[in-house]
Design an enzyme around this catalytic site. Structure first.
Site, PDB file in Angstrom:
ATOM      1  N   LYS A 113       0.428   6.674  46.239  1.00  0.00           N
ATOM      2  CA  LYS A 113       0.012   7.763  47.132  1.00  0.00           C
ATOM      3  C   LYS A 113      -1.467   8.131  47.001  1.00  0.00           C
ATOM      4  O   LYS A 113      -2.073   8.644  47.941  1.00  0.00           O
ATOM      5  CB  LYS A 113       0.822   9.029  46.797  1.00  0.00           C
ATOM      6  CG  LYS A 113       2.241   9.010  47.260  1.00  0.00           C
ATOM      7  CD  LYS A 113       3.147   9.804  46.328  1.00  0.00           C
ATOM      8  CE  LYS A 113       3.705   8.922  45.269  1.00  0.00           C
ATOM      9  NZ  LYS A 113       4.723   9.495  44.414  1.00  0.00           N
ATOM     10  N   VAL A 134       6.299   7.958  50.862  1.00  0.00           N
ATOM     11  CA  VAL A 134       6.943   9.236  51.169  1.00  0.00           C
ATOM     12  C   VAL A 134       8.430   9.014  51.405  1.00  0.00           C
ATOM     13  O   VAL A 134       8.814   8.165  52.214  1.00  0.00           O
ATOM     14  CB  VAL A 134       6.340   9.867  52.455  1.00  0.00           C
ATOM     15  CG1 VAL A 134       6.932  11.242  52.699  1.00  0.00           C
ATOM     16  CG2 VAL A 134       4.836   9.945  52.374  1.00  0.00           C
ATOM     17  N   LYS A 206       2.034  13.652  49.281  1.00  0.00           N
ATOM     18  CA  LYS A 206       2.957  13.226  50.353  1.00  0.00           C
ATOM     19  C   LYS A 206       2.697  14.032  51.632  1.00  0.00           C
ATOM     20  O   LYS A 206       2.776  13.500  52.743  1.00  0.00           O
ATOM     21  CB  LYS A 206       4.404  13.388  49.880  1.00  0.00           C
ATOM     22  CG  LYS A 206       4.773  12.380  48.781  1.00  0.00           C
ATOM     23  CD  LYS A 206       6.073  12.756  48.090  1.00  0.00           C
ATOM     24  CE  LYS A 206       6.487  11.710  47.061  1.00  0.00           C
ATOM     25  NZ  LYS A 206       7.521  12.181  46.150  1.00  0.00           N
TER      26      LYS A 206
HETATM   27  N1  HSE Z   1       7.874  11.707  41.076  1.00  0.00           N
HETATM   28  C1  HSE Z   1       8.239  11.464  42.433  1.00  0.00           C
HETATM   29  C2  HSE Z   1       9.303  12.444  42.850  1.00  0.00           C
HETATM   30  C3  HSE Z   1       8.697  10.052  42.577  1.00  0.00           C
HETATM   31  O1  HSE Z   1       9.837  13.138  41.969  1.00  0.00           O
HETATM   32  O2  HSE Z   1       9.607  12.570  44.027  1.00  0.00           O
HETATM   33  C4  HSE Z   1       8.854   9.579  43.999  1.00  0.00           C
HETATM   34  O3  HSE Z   1       7.684   9.668  44.743  1.00  0.00           O
END
Ligand code: HSE
Length: 306
Positions: A113, A134, A206
């Site tokens: 990302k 995402v 995201k």
């Molecule tokens: N650490 C991220 C989450 C992993 O908890 O959504 C997935 O992008």
């Protein structure tokens, strides 16, 4: 058609297995944090097996292929697939690799990302495929790309699986916060640096990617963040991009019982409001297999097989 695989952790290894199981595409170079190995004609199945058996960080010393640098590999690969960990300070080393690959007309497929969160307007274009960044295996990016000329007015979502897992364990199952955090760590859904989840950087990144895809270029620093805090039942970590007011935030919010964003454990949910529709998408937001499948779909698109 061959792949330069940049990163060889859990997702990278699952991707390599799936690529060889499900397609006739080949990986011709693979890199981990300590070095790289390459083979112009692509690794054979048995070479991939040996690489998969190598310990973490052991690509360069595996004895498979020859030692290569990413620059050399760009000469004989067609698609860069980036599964390296995010660097939210600079986006490097991925950002430089993307610039080089894109300027040579190669495609870039990414689950990382950070480069997009820092430089969306510069790098997002026809040759950059990023749906794995995402909601993992839930193709939200494809959906957003299918909306124009509808105008997206607002996007609201639960975009981080690990914090949603923690909050669900606290409010649904009565588990103490610290114990739920430890469970999330064991599940492998937290970022290598969990502060990125707990301080909202992952969700903000995201949100930048979603807003950029929906037509509002943002930078990570434009997203207001409040760290995760259990505020009472039922707290959720909500990301919001208001494309009319041009503002974006990630913060803990107590959701009313009838809010469509109620999802449990590692599930994600997104509500997209347009000038013509209100769309709700729910699906898995983290996971090796889901992410690897999203990367595979983007790879097949990048080489014109889908
Ligand atoms: N650490 C991220 C989450 C992993 O908890 O959504 C997935 O992008």
């Amino acid at each position: 058609m061959s792949v330069l695989l940049f990163g060889f952790g859990g997702v990278g290894r699952t991707y390599a297995e799936l690529l060889y199981e499900r397609t006739d595409l080949r990986i011709a170079a693979v890199f981990d944090s300590r070095g790289g190995a390459g083979s112009k004609d692509g690794f054979t199945r048995s070479e991939i097996r040996r690489l998969l058996e190598a310990p973490r960080g052991g690509v360069a010393t595996s004895g498979v292929g020859r030692a290569v640098t990413p620059d050399e590999a760009l000469d004989f690969c067609h698609v860069v697939v980036d599964v390296s960990p995010p660097n939210y300070e600079t986006g490097e080393p991925s950002l430089t690799l993307y610039r080089k690959a894109l300027s040579r007309g190669l495609a870039v497929v990414t689950a990382n990302k950070a480069p997009l969160a820092l430089a969306f307007s510069e790098i997002a274009g026809k040759r950059l495929y990023y749906k794995a960044t995402v909601m993992a295996g839930t193709p939200l990016v494809d959906l957003l790309k299918g909306l124009p000329p509808q105008t997206v007015l607002r996007v609201r979502g639960i975009l981080n699986g690990s914090t949603n897992y923690i909050l669900t364990r606290v409010y649904k199952d009565g588990v103490p916060f610290e114990a739920a955090l430890e469970e999330a760590r064991r599940l492998g859904v937290l970022e290598p640096d969990p502060r990125l989840d707990l301080e909202g950087v992952d969700a903000a990144a995201k949100l930048v990617i979603i807003a950029g895809t929906a037509g509002m270029p943002l930078r990570l620093a434009d997203v207001t963040r409040k760290p995760l805090a259990p505020l009472g039942p039922v707290t959720r970590y909500v990301a919001l991009a208001d494309l009319v007011e041009r503002r974006a935030s990630v913060e803990p919010v107590r959701l009313p019982p009838d809010d469509p964003l109620h999802v449990d454990y590692t599930m994600n949910a997104v509500e997209i409001t347009t000038d013509a529709n209100a769309i709700i998408v729910k699906g898995k937001g983290a996971g090796r297999l889901e992410t690897a499948y999203a990367l595979l779909n983007d790879t097949l698109r990048a080489v014109g097989r889908l």
